[in-house]
Every structure is written in C-alpha cells, then in structure tokens.
Motif scaffolding. Structure first.
Motif, mmCIF file in Angstrom:
data_model
loop_
_atom_site.group_PDB
_atom_site.id
_atom_site.type_symbol
_atom_site.label_atom_id
_atom_site.label_comp_id
_atom_site.label_asym_id
_atom_site.label_seq_id
_atom_site.Cartn_x
_atom_site.Cartn_y
_atom_site.Cartn_z
ATOM 1 N N PHE B 10 0.822 -1.219 0.000
ATOM 2 C CA PHE B 10 0.000 0.000 0.000
ATOM 3 C C PHE B 10 0.850 1.260 0.000
ATOM 4 O O PHE B 10 0.324 2.362 0.011
ATOM 5 N N SER B 30 0.154 5.437 -7.260
ATOM 6 C CA SER B 30 -1.295 5.608 -7.170
ATOM 7 C C SER B 30 -1.804 6.391 -8.373
ATOM 8 O O SER B 30 -2.763 5.980 -9.042
ATOM 9 N N SER B 113 -7.608 1.235 -2.193
ATOM 10 C CA SER B 113 -7.321 0.737 -0.852
ATOM 11 C C SER B 113 -6.806 1.862 0.047
ATOM 12 O O SER B 113 -6.343 1.602 1.142
ATOM 13 N N HIS B 114 -6.910 3.092 -0.463
ATOM 14 C CA HIS B 114 -6.478 4.238 0.352
ATOM 15 C C HIS B 114 -7.679 5.052 0.787
ATOM 16 O O HIS B 114 -8.480 5.478 -0.046
ATOM 17 N N ILE B 115 -7.800 5.214 2.098
ATOM 18 C CA ILE B 115 -8.970 5.878 2.673
ATOM 19 C C ILE B 115 -9.149 7.293 2.126
ATOM 20 O O ILE B 115 -10.272 7.740 1.922
ATOM 21 N N VAL B 116 -8.033 7.959 1.838
ATOM 22 C CA VAL B 116 -8.159 9.350 1.395
ATOM 23 C C VAL B 116 -8.860 9.398 0.025
ATOM 24 O O VAL B 116 -9.664 10.287 -0.240
ATOM 25 N N VAL B 117 -8.581 8.408 -0.813
ATOM 26 C CA VAL B 117 -9.211 8.358 -2.142
ATOM 27 C C VAL B 117 -10.685 8.009 -2.010
ATOM 28 O O VAL B 117 -11.555 8.696 -2.571
ATOM 29 N N PHE B 178 -12.688 1.045 1.187
ATOM 30 C CA PHE B 178 -11.254 1.020 1.547
ATOM 31 C C PHE B 178 -10.909 -0.222 2.372
ATOM 32 O O PHE B 178 -9.950 -0.927 2.090
ATOM 33 N N MET B 182 -8.397 -3.194 1.294
ATOM 34 C CA MET B 182 -7.160 -3.347 2.046
ATOM 35 C C MET B 182 -7.084 -4.728 2.688
ATOM 36 O O MET B 182 -6.077 -5.432 2.566
#
Lengths: 163, 247
Positions: B10, B30, B113-117, B178, B182
């Motif tokens: 990640f 990313s 898998s990235h919370i910000v996205v 997410f 993940m």
C-alpha cells in the motif's frame, strides 16, 4: 500504515481529481453519447423492421381478402348464370310442351270431327241399306209393291229408337 | 524466515516528484494506476463504439452492457430523475470497478485501498447529493430527517438518529470500500508469504496449502472487487433518491 501517511494525501487527491475529471468529461461528452447512439440506432432499426413487417402483413391480409372477395363474386355470378340458364331452359321446355299439347289437342279435335263425319256417313248409309233390306223383306212377305213413303217412315222410326 | 510486510503493497512511491509551493503533489504509483484505469475505461467505452455496428462485437457489447447496467441501476434505485446524473454515476462506478480489478494484478497498485481516495469520492457524493436535495426542496429538505407516522415524543429520539445516520454516510461509504480492498489484499499477501517458508519446511508439499488458499481467496477478491464497486454505485443511487424524492 501507509494509508495514514498524511504527507501523501495532497498528491493522491490532486491526481484523483485530475483522473476523475478526465474520465467524467470524456464519458459525458464523448463516450456515453456514443454508446447511446449505438443502442438507439439498433432500437430504431429493430422497431423500423418490426413496423415494416407489420405493414407487409397487413398488405398480405388485404390481398388475401381481395382474392377471397373475387372468388366469392365469381362463385355468386356462376350461380346466377346457372340459375338463369336453368330458368330459361325450363321456360322453353314448358313453352314447347304447351305448343305440343295445343297441337295434339287440335289434331285430336280434327280426328274426332272426322270420326263423327264418318259415323254420320255410316249412319246415312245405314238408312239406305235398312230401307233396301226392309223393302226386299216386305216384297218377299207381301209379294207386291211397297209404299216407299211408309217404308221410309218405318225405318226412320226404328233408327230413331235405336240411336 | 523473512516474510513480506503485508502493508508494503500500500506504500505510495513517487515516480515523478512534483511540488506546488510546499505541498507534495508528486506523480506516484497511485496516480499511475488511476490514469491507467481512466484510459482503460475510455478505451473500452469510446474506442469500441467509435464505429458502432448494428451487431456489436465483444468490446462494443461490453461497453453497451456497462451502459445499460448502470442506467438500469439508476432508474431502479434513484428513479427517472436520477438519469440526469448518469455520467457521474457511470464514471464513478467504472472508475472503482476498473481500479479494483487492475489492483488484483500482481505487483500493481490498488488506489481504492487508500482511505483518502475513497473518502474523497464519498465526500463528493455526499456533498453533491445534499446540494441537489437543498436545491430541489429548499428548507423542506429537512423533512428527510423526520420519519412519517411516528408519535411526537419518539421524534425527539428519532430525529437525532436520522441526522446522525445521514452525516455518517460519507464515512460508511468510504470505509466500506477502503477496508474491503485493504483487508483482501493483505490476506492475499499474508497467505502468499507462507508458501515458500512452508514449502522449505514441509518438503514442498506443505507449501501447496497456502497456495491453494490464495487461489480461492483471489477468486473471492475478484468477486469483492466487482461487488464493492456495485455497492458504492447503488448506495450513491439510493442517497440520490432520498435527495430527489425525500423518502
């Protein structure tokens, strides 16, 4: 955990924005209208074909109906001709029969006339024969002359009686 | 025995370092996979229907199927009025779907898998839907928080719950996606990292076991990838329906 590394957030957000805006613009301006056109073209084509098929079916049905009507008319007219001919022939036959009957009647009448005449002639002959026979018989019986007048009267009386 | 760190996959790696002022906006792995996803979708949708034929080929069929799938999803869950937002919902569904799928390719990167996205996408949905609701109904939009046919006394309890459940939406929407991505990818790596050590320890045979588990898990992850994109899109539609029709 790399997901909580705040230093990477601005880069991810900026590139998310760039990517998604490109995607959204291309999809809404080019991609989706293009797909829509392809689907609509097919739908229109299918509907058009169905309509054409429907129309052709209606035409076929009209032709069949016309054919059947013509057939029925022909049949009716044939029937009519047949009836007329039969009537005419019947009338002719009746007329001929009537004429024949009339002719026969006339012939019968004429024949009857001739028979009566012959009968009359025969009857007339009968009287002269009777008078002769009576005279001869009277001469034989009496041996003399016979009064012709009385003889005639007697024969007439007997004839009248027998007639 | 050195097992791979399951979180390593990640990590954000800079490809082209960029800075705006003090802020790092580098082109990273990313970013790369976001752009790959975007170009794959554009290739699928635009190129396949450029010369659309009456009888579609494989690619055109796929583009049309996606189109009709999303169109049906919207009309069934958000109503006819929802079709106004079709390009947005189609884009977000395809973006997540393709992002999830290419993330399953070994050594690739899963940007979902990235919370910000995921949170950014969920926040856009949430703000957008709320804006649509207010623009359409004005002050009346607040009746969304008042359930029908409930005794007045209960409303004291229910309205705060409704408000809370409304504002929690962007979090549930983003965390669901997410966390699923993940967790799945971590489990795949964890089982994969057992293959070689167990193979050495158990004369090759024992190493087969985690490998077989991984094959099964991978198939499950393919399902999850599609399912999570679907769930994100369907929830967006349902939120949109709330804003359009207020229950």
């Amino acid at each position: 955990m790399p997901q909580l590394d705040f230093a990477t957030f601005p880069a991810q957000l900026v590139w998310l924005l760039i990517s998604f805006v490109i995607l959204y613009v291309v999809m809404s301006k080019v991609g989706l209208p293009q797909v829509d056109r392809a689907i609509a073209a097919r739908r229109d084509r299918i509907e058009g074909d169905l309509e054409k098929a429907q129309q052709m079916k209606a035409e076929t049905e009209a032709v069949i109906a016309a054919y059947e009507k013509a057939l029925a008319e022909a049949r009716a007219s044939a029937q009519q001709t047949l009836k007329e001919t039969t009537d005419r022939l019947n009338a002719e036959a009746a007329e001929r029969q009537r004429a024949a009957t009339l002719k026969l009647d006339k012939e019968t009448e004429a024949a009857e006339g001739r028979i009566t005449e012959a009968k009359m002639a025969a009857l007339a002959n009968l009287r002269s024969v009777a008078v002769e026979v009576a005279r001869a018989a009277a001469q034989k019986l009496t041996g003399g002359a016979v009064d012709e007048t009385r003889l005639g009267t007697a024969v007439d009386a007997v004839l009248k009686e027998r007639a | 025995m050195a097992t791979e760190n399951p979180l390593h996959q990640f990590e954000i790696a800079r490809i082209v370092p960029l800075k705006i002022g003090n802020v790092d906006v580098s082109f990273t792995n990313s970013s790369l996979f976001m752009l790959i996803s975007v170009f794959l979708i554009i290739a699928l949708v635009v190129l396949s229907t450029r010369k659309a034929s009456l009888v579609p080929g494989r690619w055109q069929s796929m583009a049309e199927l996606s189109y009709e799938f999303v169109a049906k999803l919207i009309t069934e869950n958000a109503g006819q009025d929802g079709l106004k937002y079709f390009p947005f919902i189609f884009s977000i569904f395809m973006f997540i779907l393709v992002g999830n799928f290419i993330g399953l390719v070994p050594y690739s990167f899963t940007f979902t898998s990235h919370i910000v996205v995921t949170f950014a996408m969920a926040a856009v949905v949430f703000v957008g839907v709320t804006a649509i609701g207010i623009a359409r109904h004005g002050f009346h939009f607040l009746t969304l928080f008042v359930p029908h046919g409930v005794p007045k006394a209960l409303l004291l309890l229910l309205v705060p719950i409704e408000v809370l459940s409304y504002f929690i939406r962007p979090f549930t929407l983003s965390i669901r996606l997410f966390a699923n991505m993940m967790a799945g990818h971590m489990i795949l790596v964890i089982f994969a990292s057992f293959v070689v050590p167990l193979g050495i320890a158990g004369a090759g045979i024992a190493g087969l076991l985690p490998l077989l588990v991984d094959v099964g898990l991978f198939l499950l992850e393919v399902l999850v990838a599609a399912l999570q994109a679907y769930v994100f899109a369907i929830l967006t539609c349902l939120y949109l329906r709330d804003a359009l029709y207020l229950h």
